[in-house]
Design an enzyme around this catalytic site. Structure first.
Site, PDB file in Angstrom:
ATOM      1  N   LYS A 249       0.854  -1.192   0.000  1.00  0.00           N
ATOM      2  CA  LYS A 249       0.000   0.000   0.000  1.00  0.00           C
ATOM      3  C   LYS A 249       0.888   1.239   0.000  1.00  0.00           C
ATOM      4  O   LYS A 249       1.653   1.458   0.943  1.00  0.00           O
ATOM      5  CB  LYS A 249      -0.919  -0.004   1.237  1.00  0.00           C
ATOM      6  CG  LYS A 249      -1.666   1.319   1.464  1.00  0.00           C
ATOM      7  CD  LYS A 249      -2.627   1.253   2.658  1.00  0.00           C
ATOM      8  CE  LYS A 249      -3.204   2.645   2.975  1.00  0.00           C
ATOM      9  NZ  LYS A 249      -4.153   2.634   4.104  1.00  0.00           N
ATOM     10  N   ASP A 254      -2.710  10.129   3.387  1.00  0.00           N
ATOM     11  CA  ASP A 254      -4.106   9.712   3.514  1.00  0.00           C
ATOM     12  C   ASP A 254      -4.854  10.720   4.377  1.00  0.00           C
ATOM     13  O   ASP A 254      -4.849  10.634   5.604  1.00  0.00           O
ATOM     14  CB  ASP A 254      -4.174   8.308   4.136  1.00  0.00           C
ATOM     15  CG  ASP A 254      -5.618   7.843   4.356  1.00  0.00           C
ATOM     16  OD1 ASP A 254      -6.538   8.488   3.802  1.00  0.00           O
ATOM     17  OD2 ASP A 254      -5.806   6.834   5.059  1.00  0.00           O
ATOM     18  N   LYS A 261     -10.201  12.819   7.881  1.00  0.00           N
ATOM     19  CA  LYS A 261      -9.847  12.421   9.245  1.00  0.00           C
ATOM     20  C   LYS A 261     -10.072  13.599  10.186  1.00  0.00           C
ATOM     21  O   LYS A 261      -9.654  14.717   9.901  1.00  0.00           O
ATOM     22  CB  LYS A 261      -8.382  11.967   9.301  1.00  0.00           C
ATOM     23  CG  LYS A 261      -8.138  10.658   8.575  1.00  0.00           C
ATOM     24  CD  LYS A 261      -6.701  10.190   8.672  1.00  0.00           C
ATOM     25  CE  LYS A 261      -6.498   8.918   7.848  1.00  0.00           C
ATOM     26  NZ  LYS A 261      -7.262   7.765   8.346  1.00  0.00           N
ATOM     27  N   ASP A 273       1.632   6.559   5.332  1.00  0.00           N
ATOM     28  CA  ASP A 273       0.652   5.570   4.885  1.00  0.00           C
ATOM     29  C   ASP A 273       1.137   4.819   3.640  1.00  0.00           C
ATOM     30  O   ASP A 273       0.425   3.959   3.117  1.00  0.00           O
ATOM     31  CB  ASP A 273      -0.693   6.263   4.635  1.00  0.00           C
ATOM     32  CG  ASP A 273      -1.894   5.353   4.855  1.00  0.00           C
ATOM     33  OD1 ASP A 273      -1.757   4.359   5.593  1.00  0.00           O
ATOM     34  OD2 ASP A 273      -2.963   5.633   4.284  1.00  0.00           O
ATOM     35  N   ASP A 332     -12.293   6.827   3.518  1.00  0.00           N
ATOM     36  CA  ASP A 332     -11.062   6.635   4.293  1.00  0.00           C
ATOM     37  C   ASP A 332     -10.645   5.157   4.342  1.00  0.00           C
ATOM     38  O   ASP A 332      -9.560   4.830   4.807  1.00  0.00           O
ATOM     39  CB  ASP A 332     -11.251   7.188   5.713  1.00  0.00           C
ATOM     40  CG  ASP A 332      -9.940   7.496   6.409  1.00  0.00           C
ATOM     41  OD1 ASP A 332      -8.889   7.432   5.739  1.00  0.00           O
ATOM     42  OD2 ASP A 332      -9.972   7.807   7.617  1.00  0.00           O
ATOM     43  N   GLU A 334      -9.459   3.377   2.076  1.00  0.00           N
ATOM     44  CA  GLU A 334      -8.933   3.475   0.715  1.00  0.00           C
ATOM     45  C   GLU A 334      -7.814   2.474   0.432  1.00  0.00           C
ATOM     46  O   GLU A 334      -7.572   2.127  -0.719  1.00  0.00           O
ATOM     47  CB  GLU A 334      -8.446   4.904   0.448  1.00  0.00           C
ATOM     48  CG  GLU A 334      -7.010   5.218   0.886  1.00  0.00           C
ATOM     49  CD  GLU A 334      -6.773   5.073   2.381  1.00  0.00           C
ATOM     50  OE1 GLU A 334      -7.751   5.149   3.159  1.00  0.00           O
ATOM     51  OE2 GLU A 334      -5.606   4.879   2.771  1.00  0.00           O
ATOM     52  N   ARG A 336      -7.513  -0.688   1.017  1.00  0.00           N
ATOM     53  CA  ARG A 336      -7.993  -1.947   0.433  1.00  0.00           C
ATOM     54  C   ARG A 336      -8.367  -1.769  -1.034  1.00  0.00           C
ATOM     55  O   ARG A 336      -8.250  -2.696  -1.823  1.00  0.00           O
ATOM     56  CB  ARG A 336      -9.176  -2.481   1.262  1.00  0.00           C
ATOM     57  CG  ARG A 336     -10.374  -1.579   1.255  1.00  0.00           C
ATOM     58  CD  ARG A 336     -11.329  -1.870   2.402  1.00  0.00           C
ATOM     59  NE  ARG A 336     -10.805  -1.395   3.691  1.00  0.00           N
ATOM     60  CZ  ARG A 336     -11.419  -1.574   4.858  1.00  0.00           C
ATOM     61  NH1 ARG A 336     -12.576  -2.207   4.912  1.00  0.00           N
ATOM     62  NH2 ARG A 336     -10.871  -1.122   5.963  1.00  0.00           N
TER      63      ARG A 336
END
Ligand code: BES
Ligand code: MN
Ligand code: ZN
Length: 485
Positions: A249, A254, A261, A273, A332, A334, A336
């Site tokens: 990833k 993010d 967030k 991230d 959020d 995201e 996956r």
């Protein structure tokens, strides 16, 4: 259309290890070299204190040093290098993890020196090559190890390779989001590929659209920075012993997207991230030097996740590569979405196993804290290989259940699936989401949300990004055997 403005980002090197660690050297010699800045002297909790230190146990104890792992006492000398008493625990009982921690304590204590030397303690149960590897991994500096033997030399060299990979992963995750965009990761990958001898292919936004990576494109939709997919390939010299694919990833930032967030401290670490992609990139860089026997492919799924007028919204439906439709019930969740497209690409290559890694869920961090990563798998033999690699590198993992009872939380009224389930089993539903895309290919998923960073120096982990997973994945590749289905 938004105009893309490029800020000047000069005068700051976001990935210093790319140049610095090329100069790290490890020598194995018979006695402490006179030109060392600091010499580490292993001292156990019991038994004789090495004469070279020139102090007895009572004097050491008076200074608060009793030989426990993690202790390091500076002993300046009128002439010659600085001596450092390095605690190694009970005599002849240290394992590789203890030696790595002891070496890290030495390196921190002697931080002013650029040339560190140490002898290897008599570590009863640990083979010299394993001891030398662990000690060098803990130090990451110019070291000389006073220990004869080809085994120690080989181990020290292995340690240097793995420590360098760990440092690269750390640098990448610590790099600011403006300096390390998706394009930035791709250019580091190209550079590393050239240095190490790996094939590197970069897919730009058009290529990503042609590949129909709808998850990655959805996450990228709100951004002014284009996404990148990087494929790195390592091929062994001789006959290949199997094919392992790693998928990371690579969220360079993010924000959460439209479901932004809500708390600043969370935003402050979201440049990390991309730690999963960083770990894959760094692990790949080590494979040639480790002489890995398997073929290894690494996919880096890179973008940031930003809110804007063009961002994906709640209720939008994306199509992941392969055709599954996904209703977005939280922008959020995201990681996956980006990873699933990579998993589909990976499975199309018909590998023996796929392992993905990423900072997926706060739920995993709530379950296991900042020391332990979660591991999920659809194949227990592969899970055991991951656990064995994690034990070798002291990057702790704990297996969590891929329990199908939570799968219904991902059901959608309008599409094949939603991208988020309930809060409590959040780590599990993220894993169940990913599992949908690998079919019966042996697969494991590492959720490294917790151990991606530490807030204070502690053993070999330095404050900030930890590079967690880089050494683990390299060791996994080195020991890889195609798991039975
Ligand atoms: N990148 C975050 C997870 C994360 C949190 C990493 C803290 C490192 C530190 C991930 O994309 C995320 O936002 N996860 C959500 C998932 C939820 C919306 C289903 C989470 O954990 O809250
Ligand atoms: Mn997120
Ligand atoms: Zn994320």
């Amino acid at each position: 259309m938004k105009k893309k403005i490029t800020l000047p980002v000069t005068g700051f090197d976001p990935v210093p290890s790319l140049t610095q660690y090329a100069q790290v050297a490890v020598r194995v010699v018979r006695s402490a070299p006179p030109d060392a800045d600091a010499v580490g002297i292993p001292v156990a909790e019991d038994g004789a204190v090495p004469k070279a230190l020139g102090l007895d146990r009572a004097t050491l104890a008076a200074a608060g040093f009793d030989g426990k792992v993690g202790q390091a006492l500076l002993v300046p000398k009128a002439d010659g290098p600085l001596l450092v008493a390095v605690g190694v625990g009970k005599a002849n009982r240290a394992d590789a993890s203890a030696l790595r921690d002891a070496a890290a304590a030495f390196a921190r204590a002697a931080a002013k020196g650029t040339h560190l030397a140490t002898s290897l303690p008599d570590a009863g149960r640990v083979k010299p090559e394993v001891a030398a590897q662990a000690v060098v991994e803990g130090m990451v500096s110019l070291v000389t190890i006073a220990e004869r033997g080809r085994a120690a030399t080989a181990g020290a060299e292995r340690g240097r390779t793995l420590a360098t990979a760990g440092a690269l992963a750390r640098d990448l995750a610590n790099a600011p989001p403006k300096h390390l965009t998706a394009e930035g990761i791709a250019s580091v990958a190209r550079r590393v590929g050239k240095q190490a001898g790996l094939a590197v292919e970069v897919f730009d936004k058009d290529a990503i659209a042609r590949l129909e990576l709808g998850g990655l494109l959805g996450v990228n939709a709100g951004s002014v920075e284009p996404p990148r997919v990087v494929r790195m390939t390592y091929r062994p010299k001789g006959k290949s012993s199997g094919h392992l694919i790693l998928v990371g990833k690579g969220l360079t930032y993010d924000s959460g997207g439209i479901n932004i967030k809500p708390r600043d401290p969370m935003h402050a670490v979201m440049k990390m991230d991309m730690s999963g992609a960083g770990a894959v990139l760094a692990a790949m860089s080590a494979l040639p030097a480790l002489g890995v026997k398997a073929t290894v492919t690494g996919y880096l799924m890179c973008t940031d996740n930003m809110p804007s007028g063009s961002a994906m919204k709640m209720g939008d439906v994306l199509t992941q590569r392969g055709g599954r439709t996904i209703e977005i019930n939280n922008t959020d969740a995201e990681g996956r979405l980006a990873l699933a497209d990579g998993l589909v690409l990976a499975v199309e290559q018909k590998p023996d196993a796929v392992v993905n890694i990423g900072t997926l869920t706060g739920a995993c961090m709530l379950a296991l804290g900042d020391q332990i990563a979660g591991v999920f798998a659809n194949n227990q033999r592969l899970a055991e290989q991951v656990k064995a690699a994690a034990a070798r590198t002291d990057e702790s993992v704990w297996q969590l259940p891929l329990d199908k009872r939570y799968r219904k939380q991902l059901e959608s009224n309008v599409a094949d699936m939603e991208n988020m389930g309930d809060a409590a089993p959040g780590a599990i539903t993220a894993a169940l989401y990913l599992a949908e895309f690998v079919g019966d290919t042996p697969w494991a998923h590492l959720d490294i949300c917790g151990p991606m960073q530490v807030t204070a120096d502690e053993s070999w982990r330095s404050r900030g990004a930890t590079g967690f997973g880089a050494r683990l994945l390299a060791e996994l590749a080195a020991g890889f055997a195609p798991p039975k289905r």
